[in-house]
Motif scaffolding. Structure first.
Motif, PDB file in Angstrom:
ATOM      1  N   GLN A  45       0.651  -1.080   0.056  1.00 28.89           N
ATOM      2  CA  GLN A  45      -0.131   0.070   0.115  1.00 28.89           C
ATOM      3  C   GLN A  45       1.017   1.584  -0.056  1.00 28.89           C
ATOM      4  OE1 GLN A  45      -3.432   0.347  -0.137  1.00 28.89           O
ATOM      5  NE2 GLN A  45      -3.487   2.786   0.329  1.00 28.89           N
ATOM      6  N   SER A  52      -0.398   8.264   1.339  1.00 30.66           N
ATOM      7  CA  SER A  52      -1.295   7.398   2.704  1.00 30.66           C
ATOM      8  C   SER A  52      -1.429   7.480   3.836  1.00 30.66           C
ATOM      9  CB  SER A  52      -1.432   5.961   2.017  1.00 30.66           C
ATOM     10  OG  SER A  52      -2.171   4.900   0.811  1.00 30.66           O
ATOM     11  N   ASP A  56      -6.181   5.475   4.736  1.00 30.64           N
ATOM     12  CA  ASP A  56      -6.881   4.730   4.080  1.00 30.64           C
ATOM     13  C   ASP A  56      -6.007   2.784   4.207  1.00 30.64           C
ATOM     14  OD1 ASP A  56      -6.808   7.720   2.801  1.00 30.64           O
ATOM     15  OD2 ASP A  56      -4.682   8.097   3.302  1.00 30.64           O
ATOM     16  N   LYS A  59      -9.404   1.901   5.159  1.00 30.13           N
ATOM     17  CA  LYS A  59     -10.744   1.875   4.682  1.00 30.13           C
ATOM     18  C   LYS A  59     -10.292   0.330   3.607  1.00 30.13           C
ATOM     19  CE  LYS A  59     -12.707   4.393   1.458  1.00 30.13           C
ATOM     20  NZ  LYS A  59     -14.744   4.580   2.209  1.00 30.13           N
ATOM     21  N   SER A  60      -9.324   0.252   3.215  1.00 28.75           N
ATOM     22  CA  SER A  60      -9.221  -0.781   2.539  1.00 28.75           C
ATOM     23  C   SER A  60      -8.809  -2.192   3.216  1.00 28.75           C
ATOM     24  CB  SER A  60      -7.382  -1.245   1.872  1.00 28.75           C
ATOM     25  OG  SER A  60      -7.230  -1.668   0.677  1.00 28.75           O
ATOM     26  N   GLN A  63     -13.013  -1.945   4.367  1.00 28.54           N
ATOM     27  CA  GLN A  63     -13.603  -3.614   2.570  1.00 28.54           C
ATOM     28  C   GLN A  63     -13.544  -4.320   2.032  1.00 28.54           C
ATOM     29  OE1 GLN A  63     -11.963  -0.230  -0.026  1.00 28.54           O
ATOM     30  NE2 GLN A  63     -13.563   0.670  -0.028  1.00 28.54           N
ATOM     31  N   ASP A  64     -12.054  -5.406   2.869  1.00 31.04           N
ATOM     32  CA  ASP A  64     -11.503  -6.490   2.642  1.00 31.04           C
ATOM     33  C   ASP A  64     -12.515  -7.156   3.689  1.00 31.04           C
ATOM     34  OD1 ASP A  64     -10.506  -8.829   1.951  1.00 31.04           O
ATOM     35  OD2 ASP A  64      -8.959  -8.513   4.073  1.00 31.04           O
ATOM     36  N   CYS A 102      -8.616  -5.952  -2.317  1.00 31.54           N
ATOM     37  CA  CYS A 102      -8.300  -5.268  -0.779  1.00 31.54           C
ATOM     38  C   CYS A 102      -8.099  -5.416   0.271  1.00 31.54           C
ATOM     39  CB  CYS A 102      -9.839  -4.880  -0.271  1.00 31.54           C
ATOM     40  SG  CYS A 102     -11.074  -3.957  -1.849  1.00 31.54           S
ATOM     41  N   ARG A 110     -11.495  -3.633  -5.386  1.00 33.07           N
ATOM     42  CA  ARG A 110     -12.082  -2.383  -6.053  1.00 33.07           C
ATOM     43  C   ARG A 110     -11.382  -2.513  -8.010  1.00 33.07           C
ATOM     44  NH1 ARG A 110      -7.803   1.026  -2.005  1.00 33.07           N
ATOM     45  NH2 ARG A 110      -9.777   0.739  -0.134  1.00 33.07           N
ATOM     46  N   HIS A 186     -11.784   8.711   2.035  1.00 38.71           N
ATOM     47  CA  HIS A 186     -10.087   8.428   2.300  1.00 38.71           C
ATOM     48  C   HIS A 186      -9.862   9.662   2.867  1.00 38.71           C
ATOM     49  CE1 HIS A 186      -9.253   4.817  -0.387  1.00 38.71           C
ATOM     50  NE2 HIS A 186     -10.228   5.353  -1.201  1.00 38.71           N
TER      51      HIS A 186
END
Length: 265
Positions: A45, A52, A56, A59-60, A63-64, A102, A110, A186
């Motif tokens: 990342q 980042s 951020d 967030k990833s 989402q995962d 993610c 994504r 983000h």
């Protein structure tokens, strides 16, 4: 008789202890995450998105684990939002990749709206995949996600990344989790540098419905542009170690080339 009772009681206690141990292992498995996988994901990342912040990375990761931020109950509203996003962006605004997994496990993907602008998928197709991904499963509880995040951030603490606003971001994330929420945006720095425009799609739906279209497009474009054609997957996914869990779920350019050759037969 007393000895038999003692043995029986001891056996019962041993059985109960075994049950508790098994339960503990199950519970630990529900919230644990490999430190190696977390460190690998965070490293990629920061290599791909050096601006980042912790927000951020968080967030990833959520989402995962959680998928889309909420259930989609108003399809027309999310369609209007996608249409507006498509109308207000150009290809130059978008990252060169078509998709990226993610978090540390890649349960969700994504998918860039570049796939629409390049004619790979229709807006309705991506919207439908997004809606089904958001609505097909019940989201885990915020409590489970909070436990998972604490395990993740403990690993990040050891990495000494010197992220900007790290303490403040960490406190903010803890505050929203304590309030029973989990979704965030983000960071401004990330949005300014990378212009994120994507939709979250469950990896099974992605693999069955969208990835084959990307493969066909890539094979067709490569015939025209040859080796100058850029990759379709986030470049951080091309630098994965052999043990990386993404290897099991996502393709790299070599596999895309192989599939493309097969599809041309």
């Amino acid at each position: 008789m007393a000895e038999e009772k003692r043995v029986c009681k001891l056996n019962h206690l041993m059985k109960r202890m075994k049950q508790l141990i098994i339960l503990s292992v199950i519970l630990m498995g529900a919230v644990s995450v490999s430190a190696q996988d977390v460190a690998g994901f965070v490293g990629r990342q920061m290599q791909t998105y050096p601006k980042s912040r912790l927000l951020d990375i968080y967030k990833s990761c959520f989402q995962d684990f959680m998928g889309a931020e909420h259930l989609v109950t108003d399809r027309q509203r999310v369609k209007a939002y996608l249409d507006d996003e498509l109308n207000s962006t150009t290809l130059d605004d978008l990252q060169p990749w078509m998709y990226e997994p993610c978090g540390a496990e890649g349960n969700y993907v994504r998918v860039s709206i570049r796939t629409i602008k390049e004619g790979i998928v229709s807006a309705d197709h991506l919207l439908d995949a997004f809606v089904r991904s958001a609505n097909q499963v019940k989201h885990p509880s915020v409590e489970r996600w909070r436990d998972r995040w604490h395990a993740i951030v403990n690993v990040i603490d050891t990495m000494k990344l010197n992220l900007p606003n790290y303490s403040a971001d960490k406190h903010f994330i803890d505050s929203i989790l304590s309030a029973g929420k989990y979704a965030i945006s983000h960071s401004p720095e990330y949005r300014e540098a990378y212009h994120p425009h994507y939709r979250i799609v469950e990896q099974g739906i992605f693999g069955r419905e969208i990835l084959p279209l990307i493969v066909k497009w890539h094979a067709r474009m490569k015939r025209n542009k040859g080796s100058k054609l850029p990759g379709v997957v986030n470049p951080n996914a091309l630098k994965m170690p052999k043990t990386d869990p993404y290897k099991k779920k996502f393709t790299d350019l070599q596999l895309i080339d192989n599939l493309g050759s097969h599809l041309k037969r």
